[in-house]
Design a protein around this motif. Structure first.
Motif, PDB file in Angstrom:
ATOM      1  N   ILE A 120      21.406  18.872   5.058  1.00  0.00           N
ATOM      2  CA  ILE A 120      22.371  19.084   3.970  1.00  0.00           C
ATOM      3  C   ILE A 120      23.687  19.622   4.522  1.00  0.00           C
ATOM      4  O   ILE A 120      24.770  19.142   4.184  1.00  0.00           O
ATOM      5  N   VAL A 121      23.584  20.618   5.395  1.00  0.00           N
ATOM      6  CA  VAL A 121      24.791  21.229   5.950  1.00  0.00           C
ATOM      7  C   VAL A 121      25.564  20.224   6.794  1.00  0.00           C
ATOM      8  O   VAL A 121      26.804  20.179   6.757  1.00  0.00           O
ATOM      9  N   LYS A 122      24.859  19.393   7.556  1.00  0.00           N
ATOM     10  CA  LYS A 122      25.535  18.406   8.396  1.00  0.00           C
ATOM     11  C   LYS A 122      26.317  17.408   7.549  1.00  0.00           C
ATOM     12  O   LYS A 122      27.451  17.040   7.892  1.00  0.00           O
TER      13      LYS A 122
ATOM     14  N   ALA B 216      30.378  17.151   7.628  1.00  0.00           N
ATOM     15  CA  ALA B 216      30.995  15.867   7.950  1.00  0.00           C
ATOM     16  C   ALA B 216      31.987  15.458   6.861  1.00  0.00           C
ATOM     17  O   ALA B 216      33.060  14.911   7.146  1.00  0.00           O
ATOM     18  N   PHE B 217      31.657  15.743   5.610  1.00  0.00           N
ATOM     19  CA  PHE B 217      32.567  15.428   4.508  1.00  0.00           C
ATOM     20  C   PHE B 217      33.818  16.296   4.575  1.00  0.00           C
ATOM     21  O   PHE B 217      34.933  15.811   4.361  1.00  0.00           O
ATOM     22  N   ASP B 218      33.649  17.581   4.887  1.00  0.00           N
ATOM     23  CA  ASP B 218      34.813  18.472   4.956  1.00  0.00           C
ATOM     24  C   ASP B 218      35.761  18.063   6.088  1.00  0.00           C
ATOM     25  O   ASP B 218      36.983  18.133   5.937  1.00  0.00           O
ATOM     26  N   MET B 219      35.221  17.636   7.213  1.00  0.00           N
ATOM     27  CA  MET B 219      36.052  17.283   8.361  1.00  0.00           C
ATOM     28  C   MET B 219      36.764  15.953   8.163  1.00  0.00           C
ATOM     29  O   MET B 219      37.932  15.813   8.515  1.00  0.00           O
TER      30      MET B 219
ATOM     31  N   LEU C  13      33.067   9.720   6.179  1.00  0.00           N
ATOM     32  CA  LEU C  13      31.719   9.852   5.618  1.00  0.00           C
ATOM     33  C   LEU C  13      31.496   8.824   4.511  1.00  0.00           C
ATOM     34  O   LEU C  13      30.447   8.171   4.457  1.00  0.00           O
ATOM     35  N   ARG C  14      32.488   8.681   3.639  1.00  0.00           N
ATOM     36  CA  ARG C  14      32.350   7.724   2.551  1.00  0.00           C
ATOM     37  C   ARG C  14      32.237   6.295   3.090  1.00  0.00           C
ATOM     38  O   ARG C  14      31.480   5.485   2.557  1.00  0.00           O
TER      39      ARG C  14
ATOM     40  N   VAL D 187      34.729  12.295  -3.569  1.00  0.00           N
ATOM     41  CA  VAL D 187      33.473  13.010  -3.735  1.00  0.00           C
ATOM     42  C   VAL D 187      32.478  12.516  -2.703  1.00  0.00           C
ATOM     43  O   VAL D 187      32.619  11.429  -2.137  1.00  0.00           O
ATOM     44  N   ILE D 188      31.457  13.317  -2.485  1.00  0.00           N
ATOM     45  CA  ILE D 188      30.364  12.899  -1.616  1.00  0.00           C
ATOM     46  C   ILE D 188      29.589  11.792  -2.324  1.00  0.00           C
ATOM     47  O   ILE D 188      29.213  11.947  -3.477  1.00  0.00           O
TER      48      ILE D 188
END
Length: 340
Positions: free
Chosen positions: A164-166, A170-173, A178-179, A329-330
């Motif tokens: 979950i954290v990964k 990855a989304f924040d960076m 990621l999308r 969004v994720i």
């Protein structure tokens, strides 16, 4: 949670999903990620401080009385048509507003009436309500009107927490990267929803579906017939998602936990628990045992109420927030790591 969201995306007449769980369990993240899978893809938030006029819309009575057409100013229900209506902390919203939203979600139509003048419009949206049970519960009358309910728990599996954290880091960076990595899976999910919606009306039911639904609802000792209808629609939506030729009892068994979680009566905790057996067990209890049980229950409730009072001392309700546009969004497909 992902399964329940996909079911109401296929058939919004199920009545929406209530997601209950502690803080930080991706309730809001999942709700936002569902919107872009829908054809129109818009996401409307209903803030806690919203007035009834802002939710249902307003009528210009002066214009109508002058003989002109009814001038209607759309509210949040109109804006949410064909999209997602998200109600965060729904248990803190005024009961009257919750009732209006649930009416529109179930019927797909919003009716505004003022001084003998009425106006109606389509309001077919996917309703997602979230709540933290530590901040209070919904009244049973409103709880029952949510089609499905999902109960989330804190995750204490180290491997899942790391996944979950990964994903989040990855989304924040680089959210675009990621999308992009989940783009094909998102497209497949969106296509599945479109195809399922198209085949939904003509999907036949196997002969054993109705007996299975009746049995499960009777064992859960539910009130009324809403659970039966919601279970039927949910099983049909699941069968459509899986491109099945029939709705079978297997589909019913899989959606039953979502339908019965918030409707199950005390003493009917597990499928197959016969209410008659429970009644017989109570009849076998001696009067002395009954008095002792009642005393213990009263003492336990008194202690719990005292503790709750101390825990809630100084509590302030959340401040209402305005609408905001979510740019990125994720993807819902990226939340599969949180599924179990």
């Amino acid at each position: 949670m992902r399964d329940a969201l996909l079911l109401v995306a296929v058939d919004p007449s199920i009545g929406g999903v209530l997601v209950s769980g502690p803080r930080g369990t991706a309730k809001s993240t999942a709700a936002r990620s569902l919107a872009e899978l829908l054809p129109d893809g818009h996401f409307v938030t209903l803030p806690l401080g919203a007035s009834e006029d802002r939710v249902v819309g307003t009528l210009d009575l002066d214009e109508a009385l002058r003989g002109g057409e009814v001038a209607f100013s759309p509210g949040l229900l109109a804006r949410a048509n064909n999209g997602v209506l998200y109600v965060d902390e729904v248990n803190l919203l005024a009961d009257a507003l919750v009732d209006v939203v649930l009416d529109a979600a179930a019927s797909g139509i919003n009716v505004v009436e003022r001084d003998g003048i009425s106006h109606s419009h389509a309001a077919r949206f996917v309703l997602i309500g979230t709540m933290n049970p530590e901040e209070g519960e919904l009244r049973p009358q409103l709880l029952d009107r949510f089609g499905l309910m999902v109960q989330l728990e804190n995750c204490f599996d180290a491997e899942i927490r790391q996944r979950i954290v990964k994903v989040r880091m990855a989304f924040d960076m680089d959210p675009h990267a990621l999308r992009a990595s989940y783009a094909q899976e998102q497209q497949r999910l969106a296509q599945r929803i479109r195809e399922a919606r198209a085949m939904l009306p003509g999907l036949p039911f196997a002969d054993d579906v109705h007996p299975t639904i009746s049995r499960l609802c009777i064992e859960a000792a539910v009130d009324g017939m809403r659970a039966d209808l919601v279970m039927m629609r949910s099983a049909r939506a699941l069968a459509a998602l899986e491109s099945s030729e029939w709705v079978t009892h297997a589909h019913v068994e899989r959606v039953a936990p979502f339908v019965l979680r918030h409707r199950r009566r005390d003493g009917a905790d597990a499928p197959g628990n016969d209410a008659a057996n429970e009644s017989h067990a109570r009849s076998e209890q001696s009067p002395k045992d009954e008095r002792q049980s009642a005393a213990e229950s009263l003492q336990a409730n008194g202690t719990a109420n005292h503790e709750d009072t101390e825990a809630d001392w100084g509590y302030l309700p959340p401040e209402p927030v305005g609408l905001s546009t979510v740019k990125s969004v994720i993807p819902l497909s990226a939340l599969s790591a949180k599924k179990r």
